[in-house]
Design a protein around this motif. Sequence first.
Motif, PDB file in Angstrom:
ATOM      1  N   SER A  45       0.827  -1.210   0.000  1.00  0.00           N
ATOM      2  CA  SER A  45       0.000   0.000   0.000  1.00  0.00           C
ATOM      3  C   SER A  45       0.856   1.253   0.000  1.00  0.00           C
ATOM      4  N   VAL A  46       1.911   1.245   0.784  1.00  0.00           N
ATOM      5  CA  VAL A  46       2.782   2.415   0.856  1.00  0.00           C
ATOM      6  C   VAL A  46       3.552   2.597  -0.444  1.00  0.00           C
ATOM      7  N   ARG A  47       4.059   1.503  -0.997  1.00  0.00           N
ATOM      8  CA  ARG A  47       4.836   1.610  -2.232  1.00  0.00           C
ATOM      9  C   ARG A  47       3.962   2.006  -3.412  1.00  0.00           C
ATOM     10  N   ALA A  48       2.764   1.444  -3.474  1.00  0.00           N
ATOM     11  CA  ALA A  48       1.891   1.740  -4.604  1.00  0.00           C
ATOM     12  C   ALA A  48       1.278   3.129  -4.508  1.00  0.00           C
ATOM     13  N   GLY A  49       1.262   3.702  -3.305  1.00  0.00           N
ATOM     14  CA  GLY A  49       0.708   5.038  -3.137  1.00  0.00           C
ATOM     15  C   GLY A  49      -0.795   5.100  -3.267  1.00  0.00           C
ATOM     16  N   GLY A  50      -1.481   3.963  -3.146  1.00  0.00           N
ATOM     17  CA  GLY A  50      -2.910   3.962  -3.343  1.00  0.00           C
ATOM     18  C   GLY A  50      -3.721   4.117  -2.083  1.00  0.00           C
ATOM     19  N   GLY A  51      -3.079   4.164  -0.917  1.00  0.00           N
ATOM     20  CA  GLY A  51      -3.839   4.240   0.309  1.00  0.00           C
ATOM     21  C   GLY A  51      -3.607   5.531   1.053  1.00  0.00           C
ATOM     22  N   PHE A  52      -2.501   5.600   1.741  1.00  0.00           N
ATOM     23  CA  PHE A  52      -2.228   6.718   2.641  1.00  0.00           C
ATOM     24  C   PHE A  52      -2.243   8.068   1.923  1.00  0.00           C
ATOM     25  N   GLY A  53      -1.404   8.226   0.905  1.00  0.00           N
ATOM     26  CA  GLY A  53      -1.264   9.522   0.260  1.00  0.00           C
ATOM     27  C   GLY A  53      -2.506   9.959  -0.486  1.00  0.00           C
ATOM     28  N   LEU A  54      -3.135   9.043  -1.194  1.00  0.00           N
ATOM     29  CA  LEU A  54      -4.290   9.390  -2.020  1.00  0.00           C
ATOM     30  C   LEU A  54      -5.484   9.823  -1.173  1.00  0.00           C
ATOM     31  N   GLY A  55      -5.853   9.004  -0.193  1.00  0.00           N
ATOM     32  CA  GLY A  55      -7.003   9.336   0.640  1.00  0.00           C
ATOM     33  C   GLY A  55      -6.791  10.589   1.462  1.00  0.00           C
ATOM     34  N   LEU A  56      -5.603  10.712   2.061  1.00  0.00           N
ATOM     35  CA  LEU A  56      -5.315  11.865   2.898  1.00  0.00           C
ATOM     36  C   LEU A  56      -5.292  13.150   2.068  1.00  0.00           C
ATOM     37  N   GLY A  57      -4.675  13.073   0.885  1.00  0.00           N
ATOM     38  CA  GLY A  57      -4.623  14.241   0.016  1.00  0.00           C
ATOM     39  C   GLY A  57      -6.001  14.678  -0.446  1.00  0.00           C
TER      40      GLY A  57
END
Length: 218
Positions: free
Chosen positions: A12-24
């Motif tokens: 999830s962290v490497r793909a950038g599909g969870g933390f960064g996308l939702g928070l942004g």
Amino acid sequence: MLALLIRDLRISVRAGGGFGLGLGFFLIICVLVPLGVGPDREVLGPAAPGILWVGALLACLLSLDRIFALDYEDGSLDLLATAPLPLEAVVFIKALVHWLTTGLPLVLISPLLGILLHLPDAAQGWLMLSLLLGTPALSVLGAFGASLTVGLRRGGLLLSLLVLPLYMPTLIFGAEVIRRGALGMDVSTPLALLAGISLGSVALLPFAAAAALRINLR
């Protein structure tokens, strides 16, 4: 289970599909609304509970199609379905990873965005508590919806149509907790209903999602 949890967190962290996308996305919504309607405290304050919860709901919705899609594409989902670990546990871990990378960051950043939207100070604690109790339901309901659409081409729109109606009770009771907290009213009823939805979802939906995955993987 721990190995699967760590693996999915890394993906999830490497793909950038969870933390960064939702928070942004959550941050963008809470910044654009004051720019669109104006910075008037009298306007933003009463609307803040609904704005914050709608933003959290849409932020969770963004990454739902990735819960099973990556594993389905590389064949890992077939291996997980035949592994000694029950498929219900796999669904629970996937939902937990989604919550850790999307729901939990939203809970932690919500007080800052509440200040931006002129949410009363008395409601700040209720905002965090409502999101903490409600976002697990969003992740588990999303995992159930993702299990129904896994393997479908362009299933993101269908997933949204399936999941959004299921999100409505959580949205209603979550915003009501904040609204009552801001007014100094009793919040026990919506808070209990919100917690009940999350507990019921966690207890029942992994089994339904696992059954849907078995059907789709045949």
